[in-house]
Enzyme design. Structure first.
Site, PDB file in Angstrom:
ATOM      1  CB  ALA A   1     -15.986  -5.822 -36.055  1.00  0.00           C
TER       2      ALA A   1
ATOM      3  N   GLY B   1     -11.121  -4.154 -35.937  1.00  0.00           N
ATOM      4  CA  GLY B   1     -11.770  -3.040 -36.630  1.00  0.00           C
ATOM      5  C   GLY B   1     -11.435  -1.688 -36.016  1.00  0.00           C
TER       6      GLY B   1
ATOM      7  CD  GLU C   1      -9.563  -4.045 -39.987  1.00  0.00           C
ATOM      8  OE1 GLU C   1     -10.402  -4.418 -39.142  1.00  0.00           O
ATOM      9  OE2 GLU C   1      -9.448  -4.548 -41.109  1.00  0.00           O
TER      10      GLU C   1
ATOM     11  CD  GLU D   1      -9.067  -8.326 -37.132  1.00  0.00           C
ATOM     12  OE1 GLU D   1      -7.869  -8.513 -36.835  1.00  0.00           O
ATOM     13  OE2 GLU D   1      -9.527  -7.213 -37.411  1.00  0.00           O
TER      14      GLU D   1
HETATM   15  N1  CAA Z   1     -17.106  -7.062 -29.580  1.00  0.00           N
HETATM   16  C1  CAA Z   1     -18.103  -7.123 -28.689  1.00  0.00           C
HETATM   17  N2  CAA Z   1     -17.931  -6.912 -27.372  1.00  0.00           N
HETATM   18  C2  CAA Z   1     -16.678  -6.622 -26.959  1.00  0.00           C
HETATM   19  C3  CAA Z   1     -15.591  -6.526 -27.836  1.00  0.00           C
HETATM   20  C4  CAA Z   1     -15.844  -6.760 -29.222  1.00  0.00           C
HETATM   21  N3  CAA Z   1     -14.868  -6.652 -30.148  1.00  0.00           N
HETATM   22  N4  CAA Z   1     -14.478  -6.256 -27.123  1.00  0.00           N
HETATM   23  C5  CAA Z   1     -14.853  -6.145 -25.842  1.00  0.00           C
HETATM   24  N5  CAA Z   1     -16.191  -6.379 -25.734  1.00  0.00           N
HETATM   25  C6  CAA Z   1     -17.014  -6.370 -24.518  1.00  0.00           C
HETATM   26  C7  CAA Z   1     -16.757  -7.608 -23.683  1.00  0.00           C
HETATM   27  O1  CAA Z   1     -17.503  -8.710 -24.165  1.00  0.00           O
HETATM   28  C8  CAA Z   1     -17.208  -7.139 -22.324  1.00  0.00           C
HETATM   29  O2  CAA Z   1     -18.606  -7.165 -22.284  1.00  0.00           O
HETATM   30  P1  CAA Z   1     -19.346  -7.873 -21.033  1.00  0.00           P
HETATM   31  O3  CAA Z   1     -18.966  -7.037 -19.841  1.00  0.00           O
HETATM   32  O4  CAA Z   1     -20.792  -7.746 -21.381  1.00  0.00           O
HETATM   33  O5  CAA Z   1     -18.840  -9.260 -20.959  1.00  0.00           O
HETATM   34  C9  CAA Z   1     -16.787  -5.669 -22.313  1.00  0.00           C
HETATM   35  O6  CAA Z   1     -16.610  -5.282 -23.684  1.00  0.00           O
HETATM   36  C10 CAA Z   1     -15.457  -5.436 -21.594  1.00  0.00           C
HETATM   37  O7  CAA Z   1     -14.499  -6.304 -22.198  1.00  0.00           O
HETATM   38  P2  CAA Z   1     -13.557  -7.274 -21.342  1.00  0.00           P
HETATM   39  O8  CAA Z   1     -14.247  -7.706 -20.093  1.00  0.00           O
HETATM   40  O9  CAA Z   1     -13.073  -8.348 -22.251  1.00  0.00           O
HETATM   41  O10 CAA Z   1     -12.386  -6.251 -20.965  1.00  0.00           O
HETATM   42  P3  CAA Z   1     -10.874  -6.600 -20.650  1.00  0.00           P
HETATM   43  O11 CAA Z   1     -10.276  -5.331 -20.140  1.00  0.00           O
HETATM   44  O12 CAA Z   1     -10.765  -7.819 -19.823  1.00  0.00           O
HETATM   45  O13 CAA Z   1     -10.214  -6.959 -22.078  1.00  0.00           O
HETATM   46  C11 CAA Z   1      -9.803  -6.643 -24.447  1.00  0.00           C
HETATM   47  C12 CAA Z   1     -10.099  -5.976 -23.079  1.00  0.00           C
HETATM   48  C13 CAA Z   1      -8.392  -7.261 -24.423  1.00  0.00           C
HETATM   49  C14 CAA Z   1      -9.835  -5.530 -25.477  1.00  0.00           C
HETATM   50  C15 CAA Z   1     -10.845  -7.735 -24.738  1.00  0.00           C
HETATM   51  O14 CAA Z   1     -12.147  -7.175 -24.548  1.00  0.00           O
HETATM   52  C16 CAA Z   1     -10.796  -8.282 -26.141  1.00  0.00           C
HETATM   53  O15 CAA Z   1      -9.929  -9.082 -26.440  1.00  0.00           O
HETATM   54  N6  CAA Z   1     -11.737  -7.854 -27.030  1.00  0.00           N
HETATM   55  C17 CAA Z   1     -11.872  -8.402 -28.339  1.00  0.00           C
HETATM   56  C18 CAA Z   1     -10.780  -7.884 -29.269  1.00  0.00           C
HETATM   57  C19 CAA Z   1     -10.941  -8.487 -30.661  1.00  0.00           C
HETATM   58  O16 CAA Z   1     -10.846  -9.669 -30.854  1.00  0.00           O
HETATM   59  N7  CAA Z   1     -11.193  -7.621 -31.682  1.00  0.00           N
HETATM   60  C20 CAA Z   1     -11.365  -8.044 -33.035  1.00  0.00           C
HETATM   61  C21 CAA Z   1     -12.832  -8.148 -33.373  1.00  0.00           C
HETATM   62  S1  CAA Z   1     -13.138  -8.843 -34.979  1.00  0.00           S
HETATM   63  C22 CAA Z   1     -12.923  -7.573 -36.073  1.00  0.00           C
HETATM   64  O17 CAA Z   1     -12.617  -6.466 -35.693  1.00  0.00           O
HETATM   65  C23 CAA Z   1     -13.147  -7.916 -37.510  1.00  0.00           C
HETATM   66  C24 CAA Z   1     -12.770  -6.867 -38.495  1.00  0.00           C
HETATM   67  O18 CAA Z   1     -11.655  -6.684 -38.843  1.00  0.00           O
HETATM   68  C25 CAA Z   1     -13.801  -6.063 -39.125  1.00  0.00           C
END
Ligand code: CAA
Length: 258
Positions: free
Chosen positions: A65, A109, A112, A132
């Site tokens: 998400a 998400g 999911e 999460e």
């Molecule tokens: N939401 C918003 N933006 C996101 C995102 C997310 N879930 N995941 C990645 N991005 C964005 C980053 O902020 C980044 O944007 P900027 O260039 O503007 O900073 C861009 O995508 C590229 O990401 P990274 O620079 O972080 O890329 P990476 O290759 O270094 O890492 C990754 C990849 C390991 C997937 C890392 O992006 C990450 O950990 N993302 C978050 C994963 C996460 O925590 N997901 C759970 C979300 S909560 C949820 O999903 C709730 C639910 O159940 C409904």
């Protein structure tokens, strides 16, 4: 129909939905979720479509998400809008088979969303996780429920409480994904599978999906009876006659979806 965050392509009976927010690794923001739902509804209503594939990019199916969109929300607002309730309901209403074609990250998400589909085919580079917990929340689109049913409590707890990722091999071994395909050919492989499903008799495809899902919702006795009655009912279709006659006559069946 044109969308801001997804691409839709229809070919050979298959509707292909490609998540398309490359700058955010296909994070599911509210626009993407509502476009996805409207796309699914469109494909369900389209008589030419017999199967649906959802995919992302080679780097990310979806990284979860959209954290940036969610960060400032309060309990009152997420409760009021029933955040992600619409996605859960939309998938429950889709009667056509939906396959998740996952390459790269399927996190939070994203994992999911893949599990909302009927089955998951993974590229060799796929990575699944429910991180999460590291954000001070828990999954909200079915992660705790679907992952536990798919891979069992011990491994699901491990994923849920550590937030670690599992690779494609572990995901297949655990029952989360049905097959692994080479990353560069994965989408073509999934489209072939979807085309084959789309060419089958639609009543039997719908009912196979319903009966299989019933296994997760009911007792064995009720499920066996449901399956048997559905099996019997298919003998009322022309496609049952065509399918069985084609086998006996050693030819390919020509199904008419009736
Ligand atoms: N939401 C918003 N933006 C996101 C995102 C997310 N879930 N995941 C990645 N991005 C964005 C980053 O902020 C980044 O944007 P900027 O260039 O503007 O900073 C861009 O995508 C590229 O990401 P990274 O620079 O972080 O890329 P990476 O290759 O270094 O890492 C990754 C990849 C390991 C997937 C890392 O992006 C990450 O950990 N993302 C978050 C994963 C996460 O925590 N997901 C759970 C979300 S909560 C949820 O999903 C709730 C639910 O159940 C409904």
């Amino acid at each position: 129909m044109s969308f801001e965050t997804i691409l839709l392509d229809k070919q050979d009976g298959v509707g292909l939905i490609t998540l398309n927010r490359p700058d955010a690794l296909n994070a599911l923001n509210s626009v993407l979720v509502s476009e996805l739902i409207s796309c699914l509804n469109d494909l369900q209503a389209d008589d030419d479509i017999g199967a649906i594939v959802i995919t992302g990019s080679e780097k990310a199916f979806a990284a979860g998400a959209d954290i940036k969109e969610m960060a400032g929300k309060t309990y009152a607002t997420v409760l009021e809008e029933d955040m992600f309730g619409n996605a859960t309901k939309a998938f429950r209403d889709i009667r056509k088979p939906v396959i998740a074609a996952v390459a790269g990250y399927a996190l939070g998400g994203g994992c999911e969303l893949a599990m909302c589909c009927d089955f998951i085919i993974a590229a060799q580079n796929a990575k699944f996780g429910q991180p999460e917990i590291k954000l001070g929340v828990i999954p909200g689109i079915g992660g705790t429920q679907r992952l536990t049913r798919l891979i069992g409590k011990s491994k699901a707890m491990d994923m849920m409480l550590t937030g670690r990722m599992m690779d494609a091999v572990e995901a297949e071994r655990s029952g989360l994904v049905s097959r692994i395909l080479p990353t560069e050919d994965m989408l073509d492989g999934v489209l072939d599978i979807a085309r084959d499903i789309a060419a089958l008799s639609r009543p039997s495809v719908y009912l196979a999906k319903e009966a299989t899902n019933r296994a997760l919702e009911t007792t064995l006795e009720e499920g066996l009876l449901f399956e048997r009655r559905v099996f019997h009912s298919l003998f009322a279709t022309e496609d049952q006659k065509e399918g069985m006659n084609a086998f006996v006559e050693k030819r390919q069946p020509q199904f008419k979806n009736r």
